[in-house]
Write a protein that holds these residues in place. Structure first.
Motif, PDB file in Angstrom:
ATOM      1  N   ASN A  36      15.162  -2.386   6.411  1.00 47.31           N
ATOM      2  CA  ASN A  36      13.510  -2.570   6.121  1.00 47.31           C
ATOM      3  C   ASN A  36      13.317  -3.979   5.419  1.00 47.31           C
ATOM      4  OD1 ASN A  36      12.983  -0.435   7.792  1.00 47.31           O
ATOM      5  ND2 ASN A  36      13.234   1.124   5.861  1.00 47.31           N
ATOM      6  N   LEU A  37      14.263  -4.396   4.753  1.00 41.65           N
ATOM      7  CA  LEU A  37      13.962  -5.605   3.929  1.00 41.65           C
ATOM      8  C   LEU A  37      13.058  -6.849   4.710  1.00 41.65           C
ATOM      9  CD1 LEU A  37      17.222  -5.929   1.621  1.00 41.65           C
ATOM     10  CD2 LEU A  37      14.820  -4.953   1.084  1.00 41.65           C
ATOM     11  N   PRO A  38      13.432  -6.969   5.965  1.00 42.57           N
ATOM     12  CA  PRO A  38      12.622  -7.919   6.620  1.00 42.57           C
ATOM     13  C   PRO A  38      11.221  -7.516   6.870  1.00 42.57           C
ATOM     14  CG  PRO A  38      14.730  -7.623   7.752  1.00 42.57           C
ATOM     15  CD  PRO A  38      14.594  -6.510   6.791  1.00 42.57           C
ATOM     16  N   LEU A  39      10.760  -6.335   6.795  1.00 45.22           N
ATOM     17  CA  LEU A  39       9.527  -6.105   6.977  1.00 45.22           C
ATOM     18  C   LEU A  39       8.823  -6.169   5.692  1.00 45.22           C
ATOM     19  CD1 LEU A  39       6.967  -4.610   8.296  1.00 45.22           C
ATOM     20  CD2 LEU A  39       8.298  -2.350   7.731  1.00 45.22           C
ATOM     21  N   VAL A  40       9.522  -5.811   4.524  1.00 43.59           N
ATOM     22  CA  VAL A  40       9.138  -6.080   3.088  1.00 43.59           C
ATOM     23  C   VAL A  40       8.657  -7.683   3.002  1.00 43.59           C
ATOM     24  CG1 VAL A  40       9.624  -5.948   0.833  1.00 43.59           C
ATOM     25  CG2 VAL A  40      10.220  -4.052   2.219  1.00 43.59           C
ATOM     26  N   HIS A  41       9.499  -8.447   3.483  1.00 44.73           N
ATOM     27  CA  HIS A  41       9.204  -9.905   3.354  1.00 44.73           C
ATOM     28  C   HIS A  41       8.237 -10.404   4.168  1.00 44.73           C
ATOM     29  CE1 HIS A  41      10.335 -14.204   3.147  1.00 44.73           C
ATOM     30  NE2 HIS A  41      10.246 -14.217   4.517  1.00 44.73           N
ATOM     31  N   ARG A  42       7.757  -9.748   5.252  1.00 44.88           N
ATOM     32  CA  ARG A  42       6.839 -10.014   6.268  1.00 44.88           C
ATOM     33  C   ARG A  42       5.700  -9.726   5.274  1.00 44.88           C
ATOM     34  NH1 ARG A  42      10.047  -8.381  10.358  1.00 44.88           N
ATOM     35  NH2 ARG A  42       8.985  -6.450  10.442  1.00 44.88           N
ATOM     36  N   ILE A  43       5.588  -8.500   4.565  1.00 43.62           N
ATOM     37  CA  ILE A  43       4.478  -8.063   4.026  1.00 43.62           C
ATOM     38  C   ILE A  43       4.017  -9.036   2.885  1.00 43.62           C
ATOM     39  CG2 ILE A  43       3.319  -6.131   2.530  1.00 43.62           C
ATOM     40  CD1 ILE A  43       4.952  -4.122   4.419  1.00 43.62           C
ATOM     41  N   LEU A  44       5.026  -9.395   2.060  1.00 49.58           N
ATOM     42  CA  LEU A  44       4.865 -10.136   0.877  1.00 49.58           C
ATOM     43  C   LEU A  44       4.330 -11.646   1.368  1.00 49.58           C
ATOM     44  CD1 LEU A  44       8.069  -9.154  -1.347  1.00 49.58           C
ATOM     45  CD2 LEU A  44       5.644  -8.734  -1.872  1.00 49.58           C
ATOM     46  N   SER A  45       5.124 -12.222   2.370  1.00 48.30           N
ATOM     47  CA  SER A  45       4.522 -13.490   3.046  1.00 48.30           C
ATOM     48  C   SER A  45       3.192 -13.519   3.211  1.00 48.30           C
ATOM     49  CB  SER A  45       5.531 -13.832   3.894  1.00 48.30           C
ATOM     50  OG  SER A  45       6.997 -13.962   3.535  1.00 48.30           O
TER      51      SER A  45
ATOM     52  N   THR B 277       0.936  -1.222   0.090  1.00 44.50           N
ATOM     53  CA  THR B 277      -0.039  -0.157   0.034  1.00 44.50           C
ATOM     54  C   THR B 277       0.908   1.237  -0.277  1.00 44.50           C
ATOM     55  OG1 THR B 277      -0.112   0.055   2.336  1.00 44.50           O
ATOM     56  CG2 THR B 277      -1.582  -1.215   1.181  1.00 44.50           C
ATOM     57  N   GLU B 278       0.417   2.425  -0.150  1.00 45.83           N
ATOM     58  CA  GLU B 278       1.010   3.666  -0.245  1.00 45.83           C
ATOM     59  C   GLU B 278       1.749   3.931   1.194  1.00 45.83           C
ATOM     60  OE1 GLU B 278       2.727   6.655  -2.154  1.00 45.83           O
ATOM     61  OE2 GLU B 278       1.393   5.303  -3.137  1.00 45.83           O
ATOM     62  N   GLU B 279       0.884   3.671   2.017  1.00 44.67           N
ATOM     63  CA  GLU B 279       1.443   3.896   3.556  1.00 44.67           C
ATOM     64  C   GLU B 279       2.829   3.026   3.740  1.00 44.67           C
ATOM     65  OE1 GLU B 279      -0.272   3.650   8.050  1.00 44.67           O
ATOM     66  OE2 GLU B 279      -1.459   3.140   6.566  1.00 44.67           O
ATOM     67  N   GLN B 280       2.456   1.815   3.318  1.00 41.69           N
ATOM     68  CA  GLN B 280       3.405   0.971   3.648  1.00 41.69           C
ATOM     69  C   GLN B 280       4.805   1.236   2.737  1.00 41.69           C
ATOM     70  OE1 GLN B 280       1.404  -2.761   2.301  1.00 41.69           O
ATOM     71  NE2 GLN B 280       1.152  -3.359   4.304  1.00 41.69           N
ATOM     72  N   LEU B 281       4.460   1.524   1.567  1.00 39.50           N
ATOM     73  CA  LEU B 281       5.697   2.058   0.770  1.00 39.50           C
ATOM     74  C   LEU B 281       6.441   3.279   1.350  1.00 39.50           C
ATOM     75  CD1 LEU B 281       4.291   1.553  -2.763  1.00 39.50           C
ATOM     76  CD2 LEU B 281       6.177   0.657  -2.048  1.00 39.50           C
ATOM     77  N   ILE B 282       5.748   4.256   2.122  1.00 42.59           N
ATOM     78  CA  ILE B 282       6.236   5.271   2.645  1.00 42.59           C
ATOM     79  C   ILE B 282       7.336   4.854   3.683  1.00 42.59           C
ATOM     80  CG2 ILE B 282       5.829   7.446   3.905  1.00 42.59           C
ATOM     81  CD1 ILE B 282       3.323   7.611   2.218  1.00 42.59           C
TER      82      ILE B 282
END
Length: 341
Positions: free
Chosen positions: A276-285, A13-18
């Motif tokens: 911040n990559l672990p957070l991106v991984h959790r979102i994608l998972s 989402t836009e908020e997550q991307l920010i």
């Protein structure tokens, strides 16, 4: 054939991307400080308790942090160490790249081509993944060359000859070319040697800086290269032409520092700081894309995939030739870590 393209808003989402794009100077500097603290701590351990076990442990720790500095240089090449452009370059160059004989700006020019053309015919890093799978015998030969310093020596020799320029050039031109290619790197290493000598441990520079740089760092750089793009399921799918490898504590300490194992997430969002990559991984998972993602359970699992070719198909001459072409395909002065990221 052209690789599929995915937009960031397809899965965040836009908020997550920010949130994941946000760069923090103190976090970038803290990771650099962490790398140097472990390096100095390993040297102090050997100085305090010198024996073969502590020495080998220190070589592994220092080599992993040298790769860590390369990873943080890579973050700097993406502008992720600091939102301030000048500070980002200063941190990346003087505290990460120069000590390991690398250079951020030249690396950036080369590396962005890899991101634009991942696993395609014109990907400059394709030569690193294309030979796989190989046999276990072939990998053992590569491991032996890496751990004995042969790979590192050949890379440094090529880097030095490139910096010196053609023999027919006038001395002044060769000197200027050398400074342009390796001057700040050599100056930084002289300063590192002087600091260690002033601390009474001059021997740490050859034994606990150069030895890890030529040996263990080469071993884990090859493992990292294999894990990122070798034997992936689909070269044209951005969720399957790059791999994330789950890493336990020991793997993060000795093989995969500073979130480099989250390589799929990095390729999807290459402007996201490594922390911040672990957070991106959790979102994608937790997204609808989770089932498509190429994720392996650890580096041992990746190596099993990469060495699945039967040993009776082993042809040393052909594989050695391929390895030399692979080394030649990466200008060491640009990316001394062997490509990838």
């Amino acid at each position: 054939m052209t690789a599929l393209r995915m937009r960031a808003r397809d899965f965040l989402t836009e908020e997550q991307l920010i949130g994941v794009r946000r760069r923090s100077t103190w976090k970038g500097a803290a990771l650099i400080a962490h790398a140097w603290a472990l390096i100095l701590g390993a040297i102090a351990l050997v100085a305090w308790w010198p024996n073969p076990v502590t020495y080998l442990l220190a070589v592994a720790i220092v080599g992993s942090r040298q790769l860590g500095l390369a990873i943080l240089m890579h973050d700097g090449a993406h502008g992720c160490l600091s939102a301030d452009e000048k500070l980002n370059l200063t941190l990346s160059q003087w505290f990460c790249a120069y000590p390991i004989f690398a250079e951020t700006r030249a690396y950036r020019r080369y590396h962005l081509q890899h991101h634009a053309r991942t696993q395609q015919e014109d990907d400059p890093d394709l030569v690193l993944s294309a030979p796989f799978p190989i046999t276990r015998l072939s990998y053992r030969r590569k491991f032996f060359r890496d751990i004995t310093g042969q790979t590192g020596y050949q890379q440094r020799k090529a880097q030095l000859l490139n910096a010196l320029g053609p023999q027919g050039w006038p001395l002044g031109r060769r000197a200027a070319h050398f400074w342009d290619k390796l001057g700040p790197q050599c100056l930084t290493n002289v300063m590192l040697f002087a600091a260690l000598a002033a601390a009474g441990v001059w021997w740490a520079y050859p034994l606990l800086w150069l030895v890890p740089l030529l040996t263990w760092m080469m071993v884990i750089t090859r493992i990292r290269n294999i894990a990122e793009h070798a034997v992936v399921p689909d070269s044209h799918d951005p969720l399957r032409n790059t791999r994330t490898t789950r890493a336990n504590f020991a793997e993060r300490l000795f093989i995969a520092p500073y979130y480099v194992n989250y390589h799929l997430e990095h390729h999807l969002l290459f402007y996201v700081p490594c922390y911040n990559l672990p957070l991106v991984h959790r979102i994608l998972s937790q997204s609808r894309f989770a089932g498509r993602m190429e994720v392996q359970t650890g580096y041992a699992a990746v190596l099993r995939l990469a060495t699945a070719k039967p040993d009776h198909d082993d042809r040393p001459g052909k594989l050695v030739s391929s390895a030399r072409r692979a080394q030649a395909g990466v200008e060491v002065g640009v990316d001394q870590t062997g490509g990838g990221f």
